[in-house]
Design an enzyme around this catalytic site. Structure first.
Site, PDB file in Angstrom:
ATOM      1  N   SER A  86      36.198  76.926  28.029  1.00 55.42           N
ATOM      2  CA  SER A  86      36.357  76.801  29.479  1.00 55.42           C
ATOM      3  C   SER A  86      37.073  75.520  29.919  1.00 55.42           C
ATOM      4  CB  SER A  86      34.973  76.861  30.147  1.00 55.42           C
ATOM      5  OG  SER A  86      34.279  75.658  29.889  1.00 55.42           O
ATOM      6  N   THR A 127      38.630  83.162  37.331  1.00 61.26           N
ATOM      7  CA  THR A 127      38.706  81.778  37.799  1.00 61.26           C
ATOM      8  C   THR A 127      39.840  81.536  38.787  1.00 61.26           C
ATOM      9  OG1 THR A 127      39.361  79.556  37.031  1.00 61.26           O
ATOM     10  CG2 THR A 127      39.985  81.377  35.628  1.00 61.26           C
ATOM     11  N   GLU A 129      41.790  79.241  38.442  1.00 61.63           N
ATOM     12  CA  GLU A 129      42.941  78.824  37.620  1.00 61.63           C
ATOM     13  C   GLU A 129      43.991  79.934  37.539  1.00 61.63           C
ATOM     14  OE1 GLU A 129      43.868  75.880  35.575  1.00 61.63           O
ATOM     15  OE2 GLU A 129      42.719  75.113  37.245  1.00 61.63           O
ATOM     16  N   TYR A 151      44.566  78.260  29.149  1.00 63.64           N
ATOM     17  CA  TYR A 151      43.279  78.744  29.675  1.00 63.64           C
ATOM     18  C   TYR A 151      43.515  79.748  30.808  1.00 63.64           C
ATOM     19  CZ  TYR A 151      38.982  78.782  32.442  1.00 63.64           C
ATOM     20  OH  TYR A 151      37.885  79.180  33.166  1.00 63.64           O
ATOM     21  N   LYS A 155      42.574  83.757  30.900  1.00 62.08           N
ATOM     22  CA  LYS A 155      41.668  84.356  31.888  1.00 62.08           C
ATOM     23  C   LYS A 155      42.379  85.446  32.696  1.00 62.08           C
ATOM     24  CE  LYS A 155      37.617  82.251  31.487  1.00 62.08           C
ATOM     25  NZ  LYS A 155      36.298  82.897  31.504  1.00 62.08           N
ATOM     26  N   HIS A 181      32.983  74.989  40.328  1.00 63.89           N
ATOM     27  CA  HIS A 181      31.605  74.758  40.753  1.00 63.89           C
ATOM     28  C   HIS A 181      30.938  73.850  39.735  1.00 63.89           C
ATOM     29  CE1 HIS A 181      32.082  78.654  38.776  1.00 63.89           C
ATOM     30  NE2 HIS A 181      30.945  78.394  38.152  1.00 63.89           N
ATOM     31  N   ARG A 186      26.851  70.288  34.379  1.00 62.53           N
ATOM     32  CA  ARG A 186      28.266  70.360  34.042  1.00 62.53           C
ATOM     33  C   ARG A 186      28.537  69.545  32.776  1.00 62.53           C
ATOM     34  NH1 ARG A 186      32.857  73.300  34.505  1.00 62.53           N
ATOM     35  NH2 ARG A 186      34.069  72.778  36.342  1.00 62.53           N
TER      36      ARG A 186
HETATM   37  P1  NAP Z   1      30.589  76.109  30.075  1.00 59.94           P
HETATM   38  O1  NAP Z   1      29.506  75.208  30.573  1.00 59.94           O
HETATM   39  O2  NAP Z   1      31.734  75.522  29.326  1.00 59.94           O
HETATM   40  O3  NAP Z   1      29.891  77.229  29.169  1.00 59.94           O
HETATM   41  C1  NAP Z   1      30.627  78.039  28.312  1.00 59.94           C
HETATM   42  C2  NAP Z   1      29.653  78.838  27.479  1.00 59.94           C
HETATM   43  O4  NAP Z   1      30.387  79.705  26.616  1.00 59.94           O
HETATM   44  C3  NAP Z   1      28.746  77.998  26.573  1.00 59.94           C
HETATM   45  O5  NAP Z   1      27.471  78.575  26.567  1.00 59.94           O
HETATM   46  C4  NAP Z   1      29.403  78.145  25.218  1.00 59.94           C
HETATM   47  O6  NAP Z   1      28.519  77.981  24.133  1.00 59.94           O
HETATM   48  C5  NAP Z   1      29.828  79.610  25.298  1.00 59.94           C
HETATM   49  N1  NAP Z   1      30.844  79.962  24.295  1.00 59.94           N
HETATM   50  C6  NAP Z   1      32.076  79.407  24.151  1.00 59.94           C
HETATM   51  N2  NAP Z   1      32.723  80.007  23.134  1.00 59.94           N
HETATM   52  C7  NAP Z   1      31.885  80.960  22.638  1.00 59.94           C
HETATM   53  C8  NAP Z   1      31.978  81.908  21.588  1.00 59.94           C
HETATM   54  N3  NAP Z   1      33.091  82.003  20.857  1.00 59.94           N
HETATM   55  N4  NAP Z   1      30.925  82.726  21.351  1.00 59.94           N
HETATM   56  C9  NAP Z   1      29.794  82.632  22.088  1.00 59.94           C
HETATM   57  N5  NAP Z   1      29.645  81.756  23.103  1.00 59.94           N
HETATM   58  C10 NAP Z   1      30.681  80.930  23.375  1.00 59.94           C
HETATM   59  O7  NAP Z   1      31.212  76.956  31.273  1.00 59.94           O
HETATM   60  P2  NAP Z   1      30.632  77.194  32.752  1.00 59.94           P
HETATM   61  O8  NAP Z   1      31.102  76.098  33.632  1.00 59.94           O
HETATM   62  O9  NAP Z   1      29.214  77.540  32.670  1.00 59.94           O
HETATM   63  O10 NAP Z   1      31.483  78.468  33.165  1.00 59.94           O
HETATM   64  C11 NAP Z   1      31.050  79.782  32.835  1.00 59.94           C
HETATM   65  C12 NAP Z   1      32.249  80.706  32.811  1.00 59.94           C
HETATM   66  O11 NAP Z   1      32.889  80.685  34.092  1.00 59.94           O
HETATM   67  C13 NAP Z   1      33.338  80.355  31.815  1.00 59.94           C
HETATM   68  O12 NAP Z   1      33.891  81.553  31.343  1.00 59.94           O
HETATM   69  C14 NAP Z   1      34.367  79.597  32.639  1.00 59.94           C
HETATM   70  O13 NAP Z   1      35.646  79.724  32.050  1.00 59.94           O
HETATM   71  C15 NAP Z   1      34.256  80.326  33.952  1.00 59.94           C
HETATM   72  N6  NAP Z   1      34.559  79.556  35.160  1.00 59.94           N
HETATM   73  C16 NAP Z   1      33.953  78.377  35.389  1.00 59.94           C
HETATM   74  C17 NAP Z   1      34.186  77.703  36.568  1.00 59.94           C
HETATM   75  C18 NAP Z   1      33.536  76.392  36.861  1.00 59.94           C
HETATM   76  O14 NAP Z   1      34.024  75.691  37.753  1.00 59.94           O
HETATM   77  N7  NAP Z   1      32.458  76.040  36.197  1.00 59.94           N
HETATM   78  C19 NAP Z   1      35.055  78.248  37.530  1.00 59.94           C
HETATM   79  C20 NAP Z   1      35.630  79.488  37.256  1.00 59.94           C
HETATM   80  C21 NAP Z   1      35.361  80.145  36.080  1.00 59.94           C
HETATM   81  P3  NAP Z   1      28.273  76.543  23.436  1.00 59.94           P
HETATM   82  O15 NAP Z   1      27.108  75.945  24.172  1.00 59.94           O
HETATM   83  O16 NAP Z   1      27.974  76.906  22.044  1.00 59.94           O
HETATM   84  O17 NAP Z   1      29.525  75.746  23.595  1.00 59.94           O
HETATM   85  O1  G4F Z   2      37.296  69.012  35.999  1.00 61.43           O
HETATM   86  P1  G4F Z   2      38.522  69.614  35.431  1.00 61.43           P
HETATM   87  O2  G4F Z   2      38.746  69.463  33.989  1.00 61.43           O
HETATM   88  O3  G4F Z   2      38.506  71.134  35.899  1.00 61.43           O
HETATM   89  P2  G4F Z   2      39.650  72.239  36.055  1.00 61.43           P
HETATM   90  O4  G4F Z   2      40.828  71.947  35.224  1.00 61.43           O
HETATM   91  O5  G4F Z   2      39.886  72.411  37.523  1.00 61.43           O
HETATM   92  O6  G4F Z   2      38.929  73.525  35.461  1.00 61.43           O
HETATM   93  C1  G4F Z   2      37.594  73.866  35.829  1.00 61.43           C
HETATM   94  O7  G4F Z   2      37.625  74.705  36.961  1.00 61.43           O
HETATM   95  C2  G4F Z   2      38.261  75.974  36.762  1.00 61.43           C
HETATM   96  C3  G4F Z   2      38.217  76.716  38.105  1.00 61.43           C
HETATM   97  O8  G4F Z   2      39.326  76.344  38.878  1.00 61.43           O
HETATM   98  C4  G4F Z   2      37.512  76.723  35.671  1.00 61.43           C
HETATM   99  F1  G4F Z   2      38.063  77.961  35.495  1.00 61.43           F
HETATM  100  C5  G4F Z   2      37.563  75.938  34.380  1.00 61.43           C
HETATM  101  O9  G4F Z   2      36.792  76.618  33.391  1.00 61.43           O
HETATM  102  C6  G4F Z   2      36.934  74.562  34.639  1.00 61.43           C
HETATM  103  O10 G4F Z   2      35.575  74.751  34.904  1.00 61.43           O
HETATM  104  O11 G4F Z   2      39.805  69.002  36.184  1.00 61.43           O
HETATM  105  C7  G4F Z   2      39.924  69.018  37.583  1.00 61.43           C
HETATM  106  C8  G4F Z   2      41.141  68.192  37.993  1.00 61.43           C
HETATM  107  C9  G4F Z   2      42.419  68.529  37.213  1.00 61.43           C
HETATM  108  O12 G4F Z   2      43.488  68.578  38.106  1.00 61.43           O
HETATM  109  C10 G4F Z   2      42.592  67.349  36.271  1.00 61.43           C
HETATM  110  O13 G4F Z   2      43.948  67.065  35.920  1.00 61.43           O
HETATM  111  O14 G4F Z   2      40.865  66.821  37.719  1.00 61.43           O
HETATM  112  C11 G4F Z   2      42.013  66.243  37.133  1.00 61.43           C
HETATM  113  N1  G4F Z   2      41.591  65.061  36.374  1.00 61.43           N
HETATM  114  C12 G4F Z   2      41.957  63.791  36.652  1.00 61.43           C
HETATM  115  N2  G4F Z   2      41.420  62.963  35.748  1.00 61.43           N
HETATM  116  C13 G4F Z   2      40.815  65.056  35.282  1.00 61.43           C
HETATM  117  C14 G4F Z   2      40.706  63.716  34.891  1.00 61.43           C
HETATM  118  N3  G4F Z   2      40.185  66.046  34.632  1.00 61.43           N
HETATM  119  C15 G4F Z   2      39.419  65.717  33.561  1.00 61.43           C
HETATM  120  N4  G4F Z   2      38.748  66.701  32.916  1.00 61.43           N
HETATM  121  N5  G4F Z   2      39.299  64.417  33.123  1.00 61.43           N
HETATM  122  C16 G4F Z   2      39.930  63.379  33.759  1.00 61.43           C
HETATM  123  O15 G4F Z   2      39.806  62.223  33.359  1.00 61.43           O
END
Ligand code: NAP
Ligand code: G4F
Length: 344
Positions: A86, A127, A129, A151, A155, A181, A186
């Site tokens: 993710s 997402t 994204e 990524y 997706k 979110h 996180r």
């Molecule tokens: P996260 O904290 O990174 O959790 C990802 C989960 O996927 C973890 O439990 C991880 O297990 C598991 N996983 C990864 N690779 C795997 C594999 N090959 N087989 C089995 N399990 C696997 O992500 P999240 O923030 O909860 O997000 C949940 C989902 O929503 C993800 O698909 C993400 O891409 C999507 N999403 C997130 C956001 C956001 O802002 N948070 C927004 C839009 C979409 P481990 O603990 O072993 O690593």
């Molecule tokens: O927190 P980020 O890594 O999240 P990003 O790239 O928005 O992705 C997250 O949200 C997506 C939904 O829109 C999910 F689908 C995805 O799985 C994930 O949960 O970065 C947010 C922003 C980016 O623009 C990045 O370039 O923050 C900027 N940033 C600036 N400094 C940084 C940093 N990001 C990270 N991770 N670390 C930095 O030091």
């Protein structure tokens, strides 16, 4: 009693969704990858009573034999497919791995539902994204997609795979197009948690300065607890569909950092531009934020802001947590964790 199967149960959303479904009386099953520490990720923050109610299935979503078996055995009423690689930044370094997990794993999941549990209702974690280089502001379900990272591309393939299975085989499969979110659960590599953890460590003099990449990127940040409720609502709907969940507010990374330092009583003053921009403690003059180009991405998503009116209209879903409250919640949780760590 309804049965739910959650992939990615150890992640941020897995934690909140598990709590929600247990509260609603579901029998919860979760898929967990084996690791050498037998770690259960965020599930360790559940109460012992909650943990005892979950059935864990140990395996990887890229293993179709394993997924088929779980689906045959569990026969879930609802499947929440949250597992993914993710982290957007990591996907540029490991595109093949990201595709294998996010595309291959998703195909394994939908196919297992089709073959072995076709009456399951299925949620896919798509997402914001997908919108990448945005073609419309704010972004809604009808906005054209333009992903900007491996990524995002993976997706997008997942999104269309789910839609194609829905239309081809008459399955109840929905895509949640969720904007960013966050929460105290996180992962620390994501920018919000990286900031709140650094603020707590700086407050306790365990860290001097916070290094960030692009301070100008704008995100629509909501609270994960609100968003998992939206996932559940999608699977209770009368028909499968695709929904945006967002707050309809956007903030820069710089604003998030400013707000987080405010929680510990520090006002940040910015000076300089681009890679030379710094953030100083307005009182002491100490440099607390620097830009490090190593955190820049080869391709950036500059602006995300979502229009959640379809989810509001059809699901009755709305975000409850405001930006400032989210930042405060995360900083306070990290202050507590760091303080507990100091106590040993
Ligand atoms: P996260 O904290 O990174 O959790 C990802 C989960 O996927 C973890 O439990 C991880 O297990 C598991 N996983 C990864 N690779 C795997 C594999 N090959 N087989 C089995 N399990 C696997 O992500 P999240 O923030 O909860 O997000 C949940 C989902 O929503 C993800 O698909 C993400 O891409 C999507 N999403 C997130 C956001 C956001 O802002 N948070 C927004 C839009 C979409 P481990 O603990 O072993 O690593
Ligand atoms: O927190 P980020 O890594 O999240 P990003 O790239 O928005 O992705 C997250 O949200 C997506 C939904 O829109 C999910 F689908 C995805 O799985 C994930 O949960 O970065 C947010 C922003 C980016 O623009 C990045 O370039 O923050 C900027 N940033 C600036 N400094 C940084 C940093 N990001 C990270 N991770 N670390 C930095 O030091």
């Amino acid at each position: 009693m309804k049965k739910a199967l959650i992939t990615g149960i150890t992640g941020q959303d897995g934690y909140y969704l598990t709590k929600l479904l247990l509260k609603k009386g579901y029998e919860v099953h979760g898929i967990v990858r084996r690791n050498s520490q037998n770690s259960i990720g965020n599930l360790r923050y559940l109460s012992e009573e909650e943990r005892e109610q979950i059935t864990l299935h140990w395996g990887d979503i890229t293993d179709n034999l394993f997924i088929d078996n779980v689906m045959k055995t569990v026969q879930p009423d609802e499947v929440y497919h949250l597992a993914a690689q993710s982290f957007v930044g990591f996907s540029f370094e490991n595109p093949k791995f990201t595709y294998d997990v996010n595309i291959g794993g998703t195909l394994n999941m939908v196919n297992a539902v089709k073959e072995y549990s076709p009456s399951s209702r299925f949620y896919f974690a798509a997402t914001s994204e997908l919108y990448g280089k945005v073609q419309e502001v704010p972004q809604r379900e009808t906005t054209p997609f333009y992903p900007r990272s491996p990524y995002g591309v993976s997706k997008l393939a997942g999104f269309w795979t789910v839609k194609n299975y829905r239309e081809s085989y008459d399955l109840f499969m929905s895509n949640g197009i969720l904007f960013n979110h966050e929460s105290p659960m996180r992962g620390p590599e994501f920018v919000t948690r990286k900031i709140t953890l650094a603020v707590a460590r700086i407050y306790y003099n365990l860290q001097d300065c916070l290094e960030l990449g692009n301070l100008n990127a704008k995100r629509d940040w909501g609270f994960a607890g609100d968003y998992v409720y939206g996932m559940w609502k999608m699977l209770q709907h009368s028909k499968p569909d695709d929904f945006v969940l967002a707050t309809n507010e956007t903030h820069t990374v710089r604003e998030f950092a400013e707000e987080a330092f405010k929680v510990v009583g520090i006002d940040i003053e910015w000076e300089g531009e681009g890679v030379n921009e710094i953030g100083r403690d307005a009182n002491s003059g100490k440099i607390l934020v620097k830009v490090n180009p190593k955190y820049f991405r080869p391709c950036e998503v500059d602006l995300l802001i979502g229009d959640y009116s379809k989810a509001k209209r059809e699901l009755g879903w709305e975000p409850k947590t405001k930006f400032k409250d989210l930042v405060k919640m995360m900083v306070e949780a990290d202050l507590e964790r760091v303080a507990n760590g100091l106590k040993g």
